[in-house]
Write a protein that holds these residues in place. Structure first.
Motif, PDB file in Angstrom:
ATOM      1  N   VAL A 103       0.840  -1.187   0.000  1.00  0.00           N
ATOM      2  CA  VAL A 103       0.000   0.000   0.000  1.00  0.00           C
ATOM      3  C   VAL A 103       0.881   1.245   0.000  1.00  0.00           C
ATOM      4  O   VAL A 103       1.667   1.458   0.911  1.00  0.00           O
ATOM      5  N   GLY A 104       0.749   2.046  -1.037  1.00  0.00           N
ATOM      6  CA  GLY A 104       1.542   3.276  -1.154  1.00  0.00           C
ATOM      7  C   GLY A 104       0.862   4.437  -0.459  1.00  0.00           C
ATOM      8  O   GLY A 104       1.500   5.230   0.214  1.00  0.00           O
ATOM      9  N   ALA A 105      -0.448   4.543  -0.621  1.00  0.00           N
ATOM     10  CA  ALA A 105      -1.232   5.569   0.095  1.00  0.00           C
ATOM     11  C   ALA A 105      -2.251   4.816   0.935  1.00  0.00           C
ATOM     12  O   ALA A 105      -3.145   4.167   0.394  1.00  0.00           O
ATOM     13  N   PRO A 106      -2.130   4.851   2.268  1.00  0.00           N
ATOM     14  CA  PRO A 106      -3.040   4.072   3.113  1.00  0.00           C
ATOM     15  C   PRO A 106      -4.477   4.586   3.013  1.00  0.00           C
ATOM     16  O   PRO A 106      -4.702   5.693   2.528  1.00  0.00           O
ATOM     17  N   VAL A 107      -5.403   3.763   3.482  1.00  0.00           N
ATOM     18  CA  VAL A 107      -6.821   4.136   3.353  1.00  0.00           C
ATOM     19  C   VAL A 107      -7.095   5.504   3.993  1.00  0.00           C
ATOM     20  O   VAL A 107      -6.613   5.812   5.067  1.00  0.00           O
ATOM     21  N   HIS A 108      -7.861   6.291   3.259  1.00  0.00           N
ATOM     22  CA  HIS A 108      -8.214   7.619   3.756  1.00  0.00           C
ATOM     23  C   HIS A 108      -9.387   8.160   2.950  1.00  0.00           C
ATOM     24  O   HIS A 108      -9.772   7.590   1.936  1.00  0.00           O
ATOM     25  N   THR A 109      -9.946   9.252   3.428  1.00  0.00           N
ATOM     26  CA  THR A 109     -10.857  10.042   2.614  1.00  0.00           C
ATOM     27  C   THR A 109     -10.170  11.387   2.453  1.00  0.00           C
ATOM     28  O   THR A 109      -9.394  11.794   3.313  1.00  0.00           O
ATOM     29  N   ASP A 110     -10.408  12.067   1.343  1.00  0.00           N
ATOM     30  CA  ASP A 110      -9.745  13.353   1.151  1.00  0.00           C
ATOM     31  C   ASP A 110     -10.469  14.431   1.960  1.00  0.00           C
ATOM     32  O   ASP A 110     -11.654  14.300   2.267  1.00  0.00           O
ATOM     33  N   VAL A 111      -9.733  15.478   2.285  1.00  0.00           N
ATOM     34  CA  VAL A 111     -10.233  16.441   3.273  1.00  0.00           C
ATOM     35  C   VAL A 111     -11.253  17.435   2.722  1.00  0.00           C
ATOM     36  O   VAL A 111     -12.237  17.759   3.362  1.00  0.00           O
ATOM     37  N   GLY A 112     -11.016  17.931   1.509  1.00  0.00           N
ATOM     38  CA  GLY A 112     -11.867  19.004   0.954  1.00  0.00           C
ATOM     39  C   GLY A 112     -13.213  18.472   0.506  1.00  0.00           C
ATOM     40  O   GLY A 112     -13.682  17.445   0.992  1.00  0.00           O
ATOM     41  N   PRO A 113     -13.869  19.144  -0.430  1.00  0.00           N
ATOM     42  CA  PRO A 113     -15.174  18.672  -0.889  1.00  0.00           C
ATOM     43  C   PRO A 113     -15.078  17.626  -1.994  1.00  0.00           C
ATOM     44  O   PRO A 113     -15.884  16.702  -2.067  1.00  0.00           O
ATOM     45  N   ILE A 114     -14.076  17.763  -2.873  1.00  0.00           N
ATOM     46  CA  ILE A 114     -14.059  16.918  -4.067  1.00  0.00           C
ATOM     47  C   ILE A 114     -12.626  16.871  -4.615  1.00  0.00           C
ATOM     48  O   ILE A 114     -11.866  17.820  -4.432  1.00  0.00           O
ATOM     49  N   THR A 115     -12.264  15.742  -5.195  1.00  0.00           N
ATOM     50  CA  THR A 115     -10.908  15.574  -5.747  1.00  0.00           C
ATOM     51  C   THR A 115     -11.011  15.047  -7.170  1.00  0.00           C
ATOM     52  O   THR A 115     -11.876  14.218  -7.463  1.00  0.00           O
ATOM     53  N   PHE A 116     -10.114  15.516  -8.043  1.00  0.00           N
ATOM     54  CA  PHE A 116     -10.053  15.006  -9.422  1.00  0.00           C
ATOM     55  C   PHE A 116      -8.714  14.322  -9.598  1.00  0.00           C
ATOM     56  O   PHE A 116      -7.682  14.904  -9.260  1.00  0.00           O
ATOM     57  N   LEU A 117      -8.726  13.082 -10.085  1.00  0.00           N
ATOM     58  CA  LEU A 117      -7.466  12.343 -10.137  1.00  0.00           C
ATOM     59  C   LEU A 117      -7.214  11.741 -11.523  1.00  0.00           C
ATOM     60  O   LEU A 117      -8.103  11.156 -12.124  1.00  0.00           O
ATOM     61  N   VAL A 118      -5.985  11.934 -12.015  1.00  0.00           N
ATOM     62  CA  VAL A 118      -5.534  11.172 -13.180  1.00  0.00           C
ATOM     63  C   VAL A 118      -4.281  10.420 -12.760  1.00  0.00           C
ATOM     64  O   VAL A 118      -3.585  10.819 -11.823  1.00  0.00           O
ATOM     65  N   ALA A 119      -3.997   9.309 -13.447  1.00  0.00           N
ATOM     66  CA  ALA A 119      -2.808   8.516 -13.117  1.00  0.00           C
ATOM     67  C   ALA A 119      -2.146   8.086 -14.417  1.00  0.00           C
ATOM     68  O   ALA A 119      -2.754   8.176 -15.490  1.00  0.00           O
ATOM     69  N   ASN A 120      -0.892   7.619 -14.310  1.00  0.00           N
ATOM     70  CA  ASN A 120      -0.272   7.071 -15.514  1.00  0.00           C
ATOM     71  C   ASN A 120      -0.907   5.702 -15.794  1.00  0.00           C
ATOM     72  O   ASN A 120      -1.896   5.332 -15.155  1.00  0.00           O
TER      73      ASN A 120
END
Ligand SMILES: O=C(O)CCC(=O)C(=O)O
Ligand SMILES: [Fe+2]
Length: 328
Positions: A103-120
């Protein structure tokens, strides 16, 4: 409380480094180019990306507002209107072949209202749903949208427990000292089961009048350590007055903020690939640090829909979230 800049996390169990770079991409008045990689194309591409992400985010917030039966501008206004900020994070996960699941980023919820994610093109982002980890589809032609805590906060920690089980079971010391729900203030070890009784005020003399340990409801009873309930262990209660029962129901269920209970934040984590480097670029939408937010006034329509949360200045909210302190 500024997170901008480089961070490195050393995963000692894996002998691997996970790198992060945070920098704001919007509004222009809040962008510090000295933190951005020194490369003209980088700046051009990110400025263009920021303008598209802002448009997309505002469109999605309009839809989310409409789904709540509100004016289209309601959520954006509630977050601070044109002062809303966009914080880019770049995650760099090197290949890691040690174990089956890293696990690189452990389980969590993001803090703000909304997140946009792209990955390779390397998969790794997982969402926790119906007690299972689900792989998100790896795509380079789409953007993943994550509803985060400011819209709705999930306080039960099923995914966190699951991850602790699978990832941390080896660590004997931690195993003995796991603080479930990470309520650092309360330091409660995980019970197997939680029994809830009604106690008279006279118990304050024995237990102490410590608000971190005691939650008072109504006039004639006390409940001890609701944080245990929030940690997701099975709980049983003796018959309680209606007023107490409704508090228990509310505490045991997911808590929400701006949507006053309508949207659910997504628990997620990122795994590392055995052979390939994985990179991801989440953009976190945030209120400005001095902005006060709470459940939107339009959603508070009488006793049934009374505000469920007290308002917060975003800076205090973020500090408390990042330090995993109680928000009530
Ligand atoms: O790398 C990913 O896919 C997820 C990263 C993430 O959730 C985060 O940085 O908040
Ligand atoms: Fe995240």
């Amino acid at each position: 409380m500024d997170v901008e800049g480089y961070r490195t996390k050393f995963k000692k169990d894996l002998d691997a480094l996970v790198d992060h770079l945070f920098h704001r991409i919007w509004p222009p008045s809040r962008v510090s180019y000295r933190i951005w990689p020194k490369n003209l194309t980088y700046r051009e591409v990110n400025e263009e990306y920021a303008s598209h992400i802002k448009k997309l985010s505002e469109k999605i917030m309009e839809w989310l507002s409409e789904r709540l039966g509100l004016r289209r501008e309601a959520l954006k206004e509630g977050l601070g209107g044109e002062a809303v900020e966009y914080l880019m994070k770049i995650n760099y996960y090197p290949p890691c072949s040690d174990q089956d699941l890293v696990v690189g980023a452990p389980v969590h919820t993001d803090v703000g209202p909304i997140t946009f994610l792209v990955a390779n093109e390397v998969s790794g982002l997982q969402a926790f749903k119906d007690n299972h980890w689900i792989d998100t589809k790896c795509t380079t032609s789409g953007i993943i949208v994550i509803i985060s805590d400011q819209f709705r906060e999930k306080r039960s920690t099923d995914a966190e427990k699951d991850e602790k089980k699978t990832v941390e079971m080896k660590d004997e010391e931690k195993k003995q000292n796991v603080v479930y729900g990470k309520q650092q203030e309360q330091q409660i070890k995980k019970p197997v089961v939680c029994g809830i009784a009604s106690l008279g005020y006279d118990h304050i003399e024995i237990l102490g009048n410590n608000k971190k340990l005691l939650h008072y409801f109504g006039l004639n009873f006390i409940l001890i350590d609701l944080s245990v309930l929030l940690s997701g262990v099975p709980a049983f209660t003796m018959p309680q007055p209606d007023e107490a029962m409704s508090v228990l129901d509310e505490k045991a269920s997911e808590l929400e903020r701006m949507s006053n209970g309508k949207y659910k934040s997504a628990e997620h984590r990122a795994t590392m690939d055995k052979e390939k480097t994985r990179m991801s670029w989440p953009v976190f939408v945030e209120s400005s640090l001095d902005h006060e937010f709470g459940s939107l006034p339009e959603l508070i329509t009488g006793d049934d829909n009374a505000p469920k949360f007290k308002p917060f200045v975003y800076k205090d909210y973020k500090v408390r979230k990042l330090k995993k302190l109680a928000l009530d």
